[in-house]
Design a protein around this motif. Sequence first.
Motif, short mmCIF file in Angstrom:
data_model
loop_
_atom_site.label_atom_id
_atom_site.label_comp_id
_atom_site.label_asym_id
_atom_site.label_seq_id
_atom_site.Cartn_x
_atom_site.Cartn_y
_atom_site.Cartn_z
N SER A 33 2.30 0.61 -2.18
CA SER A 33 1.43 0.12 -1.09
C SER A 33 2.11 -1.02 -0.34
CB SER A 33 0.07 -0.30 -1.63
OG SER A 33 0.21 -1.40 -2.51
N HIS A 34 2.90 -1.84 -1.05
CA HIS A 34 3.63 -2.91 -0.37
C HIS A 34 4.69 -2.33 0.56
CE1 HIS A 34 5.74 -6.64 0.44
NE2 HIS A 34 6.85 -5.97 0.17
N VAL A 37 6.61 -7.93 -6.16
CA VAL A 37 5.22 -7.49 -6.28
C VAL A 37 5.04 -6.77 -7.62
CG1 VAL A 37 4.84 -7.25 -3.80
CG2 VAL A 37 5.75 -5.34 -5.06
N ALA A 97 2.87 -1.71 -10.05
CA ALA A 97 1.81 -0.77 -9.66
C ALA A 97 1.51 -0.85 -8.16
CB ALA A 97 0.55 -1.06 -10.46
N GLU A 98 1.81 -1.97 -7.53
CA GLU A 98 1.50 -2.17 -6.12
C GLU A 98 2.71 -1.97 -5.20
OE1 GLU A 98 -0.31 -5.98 -5.62
OE2 GLU A 98 -1.67 -5.67 -7.30
#
Length: 97
Positions: A58-59, A51, A54-55
Motif C-alpha cells: 500500500s505504501h 514501513v 505488511a503495509e
Amino acid sequence: MERQQLAQCPYDRSHLIRVSRLPYHLVKCQRNNPQVARTLATCPFNATHRVPRAELQSHVASCPNKFQLDLPNGTAMKQTEVPTTWQPPPCQEDWEA
C-alpha cells in the motif's frame, strides 16, 4: 537561520532527526534495533521510507517519490514494470563492409 525539518525514526519513535541526517541515522539505528529492523521493509523509491512489511504494497502504491519512467521511443513504463533482461538495440554498423 532557517529551521530544518525533523523526521521521526521508524526504529525508535522517540528519535527526531533532521531530514538531512536521516539516512545516516537509519543505518545506525537499524544496527542497534535488529528486532524492529526485521519487521520493517524499505521502500523501493526512497530508502529513507521504512514501513511495516505488511503495509509495503500500500505504501508503494501511494509513495510520493514514485515516478513514471519515460522511455526513449516515447512510450511510458510504470515503475513497477521492471524489464527482466536488458536487450541491446540492433547494431547499425557493418564492419565487414
